[in-house]
Write a protein that holds these residues in place. Structure first.
Motif, PDB file in Angstrom:
ATOM      1  N   ILE A  16       0.849  -1.198   0.000  1.00 39.60           N
ATOM      2  CA  ILE A  16       0.000   0.000   0.000  1.00 39.60           C
ATOM      3  C   ILE A  16       0.881   1.243   0.000  1.00 39.60           C
ATOM      4  O   ILE A  16       0.676   2.168  -0.779  1.00 39.60           O
ATOM      5  CB  ILE A  16      -0.969  -0.005   1.199  1.00 39.60           C
ATOM      6  CG1 ILE A  16      -2.049  -1.071   0.993  1.00 39.60           C
ATOM      7  CG2 ILE A  16      -1.588   1.382   1.405  1.00 39.60           C
ATOM      8  CD1 ILE A  16      -2.913  -1.329   2.209  1.00 39.60           C
ATOM      9  N   ALA A  17       1.881   1.267   0.870  1.00 37.57           N
ATOM     10  CA  ALA A  17       2.758   2.436   0.985  1.00 37.57           C
ATOM     11  C   ALA A  17       3.477   2.728  -0.328  1.00 37.57           C
ATOM     12  O   ALA A  17       3.689   3.890  -0.675  1.00 37.57           O
ATOM     13  CB  ALA A  17       3.767   2.228   2.114  1.00 37.57           C
ATOM     14  N   SER A  18       3.830   1.693  -1.078  1.00 38.58           N
ATOM     15  CA  SER A  18       4.556   1.884  -2.337  1.00 38.58           C
ATOM     16  C   SER A  18       3.632   2.236  -3.503  1.00 38.58           C
ATOM     17  O   SER A  18       4.096   2.591  -4.582  1.00 38.58           O
ATOM     18  CB  SER A  18       5.344   0.624  -2.692  1.00 38.58           C
ATOM     19  OG  SER A  18       4.467  -0.402  -3.132  1.00 38.58           O
ATOM     20  N   GLY A  19       2.312   2.092  -3.302  1.00 35.73           N
ATOM     21  CA  GLY A  19       1.362   2.374  -4.369  1.00 35.73           C
ATOM     22  C   GLY A  19       1.005   1.161  -5.210  1.00 35.73           C
ATOM     23  O   GLY A  19       0.159   1.245  -6.097  1.00 35.73           O
ATOM     24  N   GLU A  20       1.653   0.032  -4.952  1.00 40.67           N
ATOM     25  CA  GLU A  20       1.360  -1.186  -5.714  1.00 40.67           C
ATOM     26  C   GLU A  20      -0.039  -1.718  -5.416  1.00 40.67           C
ATOM     27  O   GLU A  20      -0.746  -2.167  -6.304  1.00 40.67           O
ATOM     28  CB  GLU A  20       2.401  -2.262  -5.379  1.00 40.67           C
ATOM     29  CG  GLU A  20       2.174  -3.567  -6.088  1.00 40.67           C
ATOM     30  CD  GLU A  20       3.176  -4.642  -5.688  1.00 40.67           C
ATOM     31  OE1 GLU A  20       3.003  -5.783  -6.153  1.00 40.67           O
ATOM     32  OE2 GLU A  20       4.115  -4.364  -4.909  1.00 40.67           O
ATOM     33  N   LYS A  21      -0.435  -1.681  -4.160  1.00 42.43           N
ATOM     34  CA  LYS A  21      -1.750  -2.183  -3.726  1.00 42.43           C
ATOM     35  C   LYS A  21      -2.681  -0.993  -3.558  1.00 42.43           C
ATOM     36  O   LYS A  21      -2.498  -0.171  -2.671  1.00 42.43           O
ATOM     37  CB  LYS A  21      -1.596  -2.970  -2.417  1.00 42.43           C
ATOM     38  CG  LYS A  21      -2.860  -3.602  -1.903  1.00 42.43           C
ATOM     39  CD  LYS A  21      -2.518  -4.509  -0.699  1.00 42.43           C
ATOM     40  CE  LYS A  21      -3.708  -4.975   0.062  1.00 42.43           C
ATOM     41  NZ  LYS A  21      -4.621  -5.817  -0.681  1.00 42.43           N
ATOM     42  N   LYS A  22      -3.690  -0.915  -4.423  1.00 40.68           N
ATOM     43  CA  LYS A  22      -4.602   0.231  -4.436  1.00 40.68           C
ATOM     44  C   LYS A  22      -5.938  -0.073  -3.764  1.00 40.68           C
ATOM     45  O   LYS A  22      -6.731   0.831  -3.506  1.00 40.68           O
ATOM     46  CB  LYS A  22      -4.842   0.671  -5.878  1.00 40.68           C
ATOM     47  CG  LYS A  22      -3.580   1.148  -6.565  1.00 40.68           C
ATOM     48  CD  LYS A  22      -3.783   1.308  -8.054  1.00 40.68           C
ATOM     49  CE  LYS A  22      -2.567   1.780  -8.767  1.00 40.68           C
ATOM     50  NZ  LYS A  22      -1.429   0.899  -8.713  1.00 40.68           N
ATOM     51  N   LEU A  79      -5.685  -7.469  -9.644  1.00 39.49           N
ATOM     52  CA  LEU A  79      -4.374  -6.837  -9.791  1.00 39.49           C
ATOM     53  C   LEU A  79      -4.212  -5.679  -8.806  1.00 39.49           C
ATOM     54  O   LEU A  79      -3.200  -5.599  -8.102  1.00 39.49           O
ATOM     55  CB  LEU A  79      -4.172  -6.349 -11.227  1.00 39.49           C
ATOM     56  CG  LEU A  79      -2.799  -5.747 -11.530  1.00 39.49           C
ATOM     57  CD1 LEU A  79      -1.696  -6.781 -11.338  1.00 39.49           C
ATOM     58  CD2 LEU A  79      -2.769  -5.204 -12.949  1.00 39.49           C
ATOM     59  N   ASP A  80      -5.198  -4.786  -8.736  1.00 36.05           N
ATOM     60  CA  ASP A  80      -5.104  -3.632  -7.829  1.00 36.05           C
ATOM     61  C   ASP A  80      -5.143  -4.033  -6.359  1.00 36.05           C
ATOM     62  O   ASP A  80      -4.701  -3.283  -5.493  1.00 36.05           O
ATOM     63  CB  ASP A  80      -6.223  -2.636  -8.115  1.00 36.05           C
ATOM     64  CG  ASP A  80      -5.968  -1.826  -9.382  1.00 36.05           C
ATOM     65  OD1 ASP A  80      -4.806  -1.782  -9.853  1.00 36.05           O
ATOM     66  OD2 ASP A  80      -6.922  -1.232  -9.899  1.00 36.05           O
ATOM     67  N   ASP A  84      -4.879 -13.138  -5.720  1.00 37.38           N
ATOM     68  CA  ASP A  84      -4.815 -14.078  -6.831  1.00 37.38           C
ATOM     69  C   ASP A  84      -6.111 -14.845  -7.057  1.00 37.38           C
ATOM     70  O   ASP A  84      -6.216 -15.615  -8.000  1.00 37.38           O
ATOM     71  CB  ASP A  84      -3.660 -15.068  -6.648  1.00 37.38           C
ATOM     72  CG  ASP A  84      -3.747 -15.854  -5.356  1.00 37.38           C
ATOM     73  OD1 ASP A  84      -4.732 -15.709  -4.613  1.00 37.38           O
ATOM     74  OD2 ASP A  84      -2.813 -16.632  -5.092  1.00 37.38           O
ATOM     75  N   LYS A  85      -7.112 -14.610  -6.214  1.00 32.81           N
ATOM     76  CA  LYS A  85      -8.367 -15.343  -6.367  1.00 32.81           C
ATOM     77  C   LYS A  85      -9.534 -14.466  -5.923  1.00 32.81           C
ATOM     78  O   LYS A  85      -9.527 -13.917  -4.821  1.00 32.81           O
ATOM     79  CB  LYS A  85      -8.327 -16.615  -5.518  1.00 32.81           C
ATOM     80  CG  LYS A  85      -9.573 -17.455  -5.616  1.00 32.81           C
ATOM     81  CD  LYS A  85      -9.466 -18.675  -4.709  1.00 32.81           C
ATOM     82  CE  LYS A  85     -10.775 -19.416  -4.687  1.00 32.81           C
ATOM     83  NZ  LYS A  85     -10.834 -20.388  -3.616  1.00 32.81           N
ATOM     84  N   TRP A  86     -10.544 -14.347  -6.775  1.00 36.05           N
ATOM     85  CA  TRP A  86     -11.737 -13.591  -6.427  1.00 36.05           C
ATOM     86  C   TRP A  86     -12.629 -14.420  -5.506  1.00 36.05           C
ATOM     87  O   TRP A  86     -12.749 -15.635  -5.678  1.00 36.05           O
ATOM     88  CB  TRP A  86     -12.524 -13.208  -7.685  1.00 36.05           C
ATOM     89  CG  TRP A  86     -13.777 -12.461  -7.363  1.00 36.05           C
ATOM     90  CD1 TRP A  86     -13.884 -11.141  -7.046  1.00 36.05           C
ATOM     91  CD2 TRP A  86     -15.102 -12.982  -7.293  1.00 36.05           C
ATOM     92  NE1 TRP A  86     -15.181 -10.800  -6.792  1.00 36.05           N
ATOM     93  CE2 TRP A  86     -15.957 -11.936  -6.937  1.00 36.05           C
ATOM     94  CE3 TRP A  86     -15.648 -14.241  -7.493  1.00 36.05           C
ATOM     95  CZ2 TRP A  86     -17.324 -12.098  -6.771  1.00 36.05           C
ATOM     96  CZ3 TRP A  86     -17.015 -14.414  -7.327  1.00 36.05           C
ATOM     97  CH2 TRP A  86     -17.832 -13.335  -6.977  1.00 36.05           C
ATOM     98  N   GLU A  87     -13.234 -13.757  -4.524  1.00 29.82           N
ATOM     99  CA  GLU A  87     -14.169 -14.402  -3.608  1.00 29.82           C
ATOM    100  C   GLU A  87     -15.407 -13.521  -3.484  1.00 29.82           C
ATOM    101  O   GLU A  87     -15.279 -12.318  -3.291  1.00 29.82           O
ATOM    102  CB  GLU A  87     -13.548 -14.589  -2.225  1.00 29.82           C
ATOM    103  CG  GLU A  87     -12.354 -15.512  -2.205  1.00 29.82           C
ATOM    104  CD  GLU A  87     -11.738 -15.613  -0.820  1.00 29.82           C
ATOM    105  OE1 GLU A  87     -12.492 -15.642   0.179  1.00 29.82           O
ATOM    106  OE2 GLU A  87     -10.502 -15.648  -0.740  1.00 29.82           O
ATOM    107  N   PRO A  88     -16.592 -14.098  -3.560  1.00 31.53           N
ATOM    108  CA  PRO A  88     -17.808 -13.296  -3.417  1.00 31.53           C
ATOM    109  C   PRO A  88     -18.017 -12.862  -1.965  1.00 31.53           C
ATOM    110  O   PRO A  88     -17.498 -13.469  -1.035  1.00 31.53           O
ATOM    111  CB  PRO A  88     -18.915 -14.256  -3.861  1.00 31.53           C
ATOM    112  CG  PRO A  88     -18.370 -15.612  -3.548  1.00 31.53           C
ATOM    113  CD  PRO A  88     -16.888 -15.526  -3.779  1.00 31.53           C
TER     114      PRO A  88
END
Length: 120
Positions: A16-22, A79-80, A84-88
């Motif tokens: 988050i701090a690096s901007g990779e995780k939005k 990606l944001d 690696d896996k979507w969960e409802p």
């Protein structure tokens, strides 16, 4: 100074701090009275806090952010979110105004959004 804080397990706080995780993905939403205009302190720690009242005294403040929006987690968010896996049934917290912190302070990590008094 007092901050609203959110603990995030390593390495995601640093992402988050690096901007990779939005996007931060959670199974819950902020409380109804949460101030979306205020800062949220990201505290990175090494342990998942699963039980109510559980803390990790060895967290590290890594960033100040604002939450722009909270909405349902979508498959195209992977990606944001650095997932690696979507969960409802989960929620995507859209993070904005990310300000990385260079701090050697130790900060308590706790569950949910919590109040933390710390001089940064």
């Amino acid at each position: 100074m007092k901050y609203n804080a959110l603990s995030i397990v390593w390495p995601n706080g640093s992402k988050i701090a690096s901007g990779e995780k939005k996007l931060e993905i959670r199974s819950w939403t902020p409380p109804a009275d949460f101030d979306f205009k205020g800062d949220l302190l990201i505290v990175e720690n090494n342990n998942f806090l699963r039980k109510e009242g559980e803390i990790d005294p060895a967290g590290k403040p890594v960033a100040l952010v604002k939450i722009k929006n909270v909405r349902p987690f979508r498959a195209d968010d992977l990606l944001d979110a650095c997932w690696d896996k979507w969960e409802p049934g989960l929620f995507a917290w859209e993070l904005t105004d990310v300000r990385p912190l260079k701090s050697d302070k130790v900060a308590v990590a706790a569950r949910k959004i919590y109040e933390l008094e710390i001089d940064l």
